[in-house]
Design a protein around this motif. Structure first.
Motif, PDB file in Angstrom:
ATOM      1  N   GLU A  68       0.847  -1.211   0.000  1.00 11.51           N
ATOM      2  CA  GLU A  68       0.000   0.000   0.000  1.00 11.51           C
ATOM      3  C   GLU A  68       0.877   1.253   0.000  1.00 11.51           C
ATOM      4  N   LEU A  69       1.910   1.243   0.809  1.00 12.98           N
ATOM      5  CA  LEU A  69       2.837   2.367   0.880  1.00 12.98           C
ATOM      6  C   LEU A  69       3.525   2.589  -0.462  1.00 12.98           C
ATOM      7  N   LEU A  70       3.939   1.512  -1.080  1.00  7.61           N
ATOM      8  CA  LEU A  70       4.608   1.575  -2.375  1.00  7.61           C
ATOM      9  C   LEU A  70       3.652   2.051  -3.463  1.00  7.61           C
ATOM     10  N   ARG A  71       2.441   1.525  -3.442  1.00  8.04           N
ATOM     11  CA  ARG A  71       1.432   1.841  -4.460  1.00  8.04           C
ATOM     12  C   ARG A  71       0.992   3.292  -4.409  1.00  8.04           C
ATOM     13  N   ASP A  72       0.794   3.812  -3.197  1.00  9.77           N
ATOM     14  CA  ASP A  72       0.176   5.122  -3.040  1.00  9.77           C
ATOM     15  C   ASP A  72       1.153   6.295  -3.071  1.00  9.77           C
ATOM     16  N   PRO A  74       4.242   6.785  -5.278  1.00  8.46           N
ATOM     17  CA  PRO A  74       5.312   6.645  -6.285  1.00  8.46           C
ATOM     18  C   PRO A  74       6.099   7.929  -6.496  1.00  8.46           C
ATOM     19  N   GLU A  75       5.486   9.077  -6.206  1.00  6.05           N
ATOM     20  CA  GLU A  75       6.182  10.358  -6.419  1.00  6.05           C
ATOM     21  C   GLU A  75       7.226  10.621  -5.340  1.00  6.05           C
ATOM     22  N   VAL A  76       7.116   9.930  -4.193  1.00  5.08           N
ATOM     23  CA  VAL A  76       8.062  10.121  -3.093  1.00  5.08           C
ATOM     24  C   VAL A  76       9.109   9.015  -3.075  1.00  5.08           C
ATOM     25  N   ILE A  77       8.651   7.796  -3.316  1.00  3.44           N
ATOM     26  CA  ILE A  77       9.574   6.651  -3.285  1.00  3.44           C
ATOM     27  C   ILE A  77      10.300   6.586  -4.634  1.00  3.44           C
ATOM     28  N   HIS A  78      11.412   7.281  -4.702  1.00  2.00           N
ATOM     29  CA  HIS A  78      12.140   7.467  -5.958  1.00  2.00           C
ATOM     30  C   HIS A  78      13.250   6.449  -6.167  1.00  2.00           C
ATOM     31  N   CYS A  79      13.571   5.657  -5.146  1.00  2.65           N
ATOM     32  CA  CYS A  79      14.696   4.726  -5.239  1.00  2.65           C
ATOM     33  C   CYS A  79      14.195   3.297  -5.412  1.00  2.65           C
ATOM     34  N   ILE A  82      13.343  -2.992  -2.363  1.00  2.74           N
ATOM     35  CA  ILE A  82      13.451  -4.433  -2.131  1.00  2.74           C
ATOM     36  C   ILE A  82      12.465  -4.770  -1.019  1.00  2.74           C
ATOM     37  N   MET A  83      11.496  -5.619  -1.333  1.00  3.28           N
ATOM     38  CA  MET A  83      10.486  -5.987  -0.347  1.00  3.28           C
ATOM     39  C   MET A  83      10.999  -7.124   0.535  1.00  3.28           C
ATOM     40  N   LEU A  84      10.701  -7.033   1.827  1.00  9.04           N
ATOM     41  CA  LEU A  84      11.083  -8.062   2.794  1.00  9.04           C
ATOM     42  C   LEU A  84       9.830  -8.667   3.408  1.00  9.04           C
ATOM     43  N   THR A  85       9.897  -9.952   3.698  1.00  6.51           N
ATOM     44  CA  THR A  85       8.744 -10.622   4.289  1.00  6.51           C
ATOM     45  C   THR A  85       9.201 -11.747   5.206  1.00  6.51           C
ATOM     46  N   GLN A  90       2.146 -16.089  -2.904  1.00  6.94           N
ATOM     47  CA  GLN A  90       2.149 -15.806  -4.340  1.00  6.94           C
ATOM     48  C   GLN A  90       1.456 -14.491  -4.678  1.00  6.94           C
ATOM     49  N   GLU A  91       0.264 -14.283  -4.158  1.00  7.89           N
ATOM     50  CA  GLU A  91      -0.506 -13.091  -4.504  1.00  7.89           C
ATOM     51  C   GLU A  91       0.241 -11.828  -4.119  1.00  7.89           C
ATOM     52  N   ILE A  92       0.860 -11.841  -2.943  1.00  5.69           N
ATOM     53  CA  ILE A  92       1.566 -10.667  -2.442  1.00  5.69           C
ATOM     54  C   ILE A  92       2.819 -10.386  -3.257  1.00  5.69           C
ATOM     55  N   ILE A  93       3.559 -11.438  -3.610  1.00  2.36           N
ATOM     56  CA  ILE A  93       4.770 -11.255  -4.408  1.00  2.36           C
ATOM     57  C   ILE A  93       4.434 -10.636  -5.760  1.00  2.36           C
ATOM     58  N   LEU A  94       3.410 -11.149  -6.413  1.00  2.91           N
ATOM     59  CA  LEU A  94       3.021 -10.619  -7.720  1.00  2.91           C
ATOM     60  C   LEU A  94       2.591  -9.161  -7.601  1.00  2.91           C
ATOM     61  N   GLU A  95       1.869  -8.843  -6.539  1.00  6.27           N
ATOM     62  CA  GLU A  95       1.407  -7.471  -6.336  1.00  6.27           C
ATOM     63  C   GLU A  95       2.580  -6.534  -6.073  1.00  6.27           C
ATOM     64  N   ALA A  96       3.563  -7.004  -5.297  1.00  4.01           N
ATOM     65  CA  ALA A  96       4.735  -6.175  -4.998  1.00  4.01           C
ATOM     66  C   ALA A  96       5.474  -5.790  -6.275  1.00  4.01           C
ATOM     67  N   PHE A  97       5.683  -6.742  -7.152  1.00  2.00           N
ATOM     68  CA  PHE A  97       6.357  -6.448  -8.414  1.00  2.00           C
ATOM     69  C   PHE A  97       5.506  -5.554  -9.306  1.00  2.00           C
ATOM     70  N   ALA A  98       4.197  -5.758  -9.261  1.00  2.00           N
ATOM     71  CA  ALA A  98       3.300  -4.942 -10.085  1.00  2.00           C
ATOM     72  C   ALA A  98       3.389  -3.465  -9.718  1.00  2.00           C
ATOM     73  N   TYR A  99       3.670  -3.163  -8.452  1.00  2.00           N
ATOM     74  CA  TYR A  99       3.754  -1.769  -8.010  1.00  2.00           C
ATOM     75  C   TYR A  99       5.184  -1.242  -7.955  1.00  2.00           C
ATOM     76  N   GLY A 100       6.122  -1.974  -8.542  1.00  3.10           N
ATOM     77  CA  GLY A 100       7.450  -1.399  -8.735  1.00  3.10           C
ATOM     78  C   GLY A 100       8.594  -1.969  -7.923  1.00  3.10           C
ATOM     79  N   ALA A 101       8.350  -2.951  -7.058  1.00  9.32           N
ATOM     80  CA  ALA A 101       9.463  -3.556  -6.320  1.00  9.32           C
ATOM     81  C   ALA A 101      10.437  -4.209  -7.300  1.00  9.32           C
ATOM     82  N   VAL A 102      11.726  -4.153  -6.981  1.00  6.89           N
ATOM     83  CA  VAL A 102      12.724  -4.756  -7.865  1.00  6.89           C
ATOM     84  C   VAL A 102      13.147  -6.143  -7.399  1.00  6.89           C
ATOM     85  N   ASN A 103      12.834  -6.464  -6.138  1.00  2.00           N
ATOM     86  CA  ASN A 103      13.150  -7.801  -5.644  1.00  2.00           C
ATOM     87  C   ASN A 103      12.329  -8.078  -4.395  1.00  2.00           C
TER      88      ASN A 103
END
Length: 197
Positions: A68-72, A74-79, A82-85, A90-103
Motif C-alpha cells: 500500500e505504501l509503495l502503491r500510493d 510513487p512520487e516520493v519513493i524514488h529509489c 526491495i520488499m522483505l517478508t 504468491q498473490e503478495i509477491i506478484l502485487e509487490a512487483f506490479a507496483y514497482g518492487a525490484v526484488n
C-alpha cells in the motif's frame, strides 16, 4: 568507492535491530535511516535520499501494508525498493512487483539481502529464488486465465484465496449453484481441478 545508502522500513524491533546491525556492518553499505510507519518513511526518504529502500511487506503494528505504501506514494519513493517478508505468498509477491518492487526476499536471509542490495545498486536485477518461482507460476497462470471471462476470473481469484463456495456466492451476490457451475467451467477451461469441497 561510494557507500550504498540504505533505508529500512520495519516495525518489528527485533528485525529492525538485526537488519540494521548486520547490514550496517558491511564496509560498503550504510543504513542512513529507519522507519516503522508511513509518515516517518515518507519524511525520511525525502530527507535522506537513500539509494535503496528495504520495505517490510507486513507492517502489522501500524496496520499498514508495505505494498500500500509503495502503491500510493510513487512520487516520493524514488529509489529501488526491495520488499522483505517473513512468509512467501504468491498473490503478495506478484502485487509487490506490479507496483514497482525490484526484488522480494525473506527477511531472515540477511546475507542474501546484503548481496541483493549490492546487485541492485550496480543495476544487476537478478530475481531472488524466493520470488522467481512464484513469478514464473504467475506468468503461466495469467496466460491460462486469458481464456476466462471477467466474472470467472473474479470467482477463480476468490477460490485461490481460500474462499469456499458459499463465501464466494455471498461476496459476489450470486447463488451457490451459480458459483458451483462457474467453478466447474473454470476447472474445465484450465484443465485442472480447483474446486474446493
Amino acid at each position: 568507492m561510494h557507500t550504498i545508502r540504505v533505508m529500512i522500513v520495519e516495525d518489528d524491533p527485533f528485525w529492525l535491530e538485526r537488519l540494521t546491525v548486520d547490514i550496517g556492518a558491511e564496509r560498503d553499505i550504510e543504513v542512513v535511516a529507519t522507519a516503522s510507519n508511513k509518515a516517518d518513511t515518507l519524511e525520511q526518504i525525502q530527507r535522506c535520499y537513500p539509494d535503496i529502500l528495504l520495505l517490510d511487506i507486513h507492517l502489522t503494528g501500524n496496520r499498514l501494508d508495505g505494498i500500500e505504501l509503495l502503491r500510493d506514494n510513487p512520487e516520493v519513493i524514488h529509489c529501488p525498493v526491495i520488499m522483505l517478508t517473513s512468509m512467501v505468498e504468491q498473490e503478495i509477491i506478484l502485487e509487490a512487483f506490479a507496483y514497482g518492487a525490484v526484488n522480494f526476499l525473506h527477511k531472515s536471509s540477511v546475507s542474501d539481502i546484503i548481496q541483493t542490495i549490492r546487485d541492485c545498486y550496480q543495476g544487476r536485477m537478478a530475481i531472488h529464488p524466493d520470488a522467481a518461482t512464484v513469478l514464473r507460476k504467475g506468468f503461466v497462470m495469467s496466460t491460462q486465465l486469458d481464456g476466462l471471462t471477467p466474472v470467472e476470473k473474479e470467482v477463480f481469484k476468490l477460490d485461490q484465496l481460500g474462499y469456499n463456495k458459499p463465501q464466494i456466492a455471498a461476496k459476489l451476490n450470486k447463488s451457490f449453484a451459480t458459483i458451483k457451475n462457474q467453478l466447474r467451467t473454470i476447472r474445465r477451461k484450465l484443465g485442472r481441478i480447483i474446486e474446493r469441497e
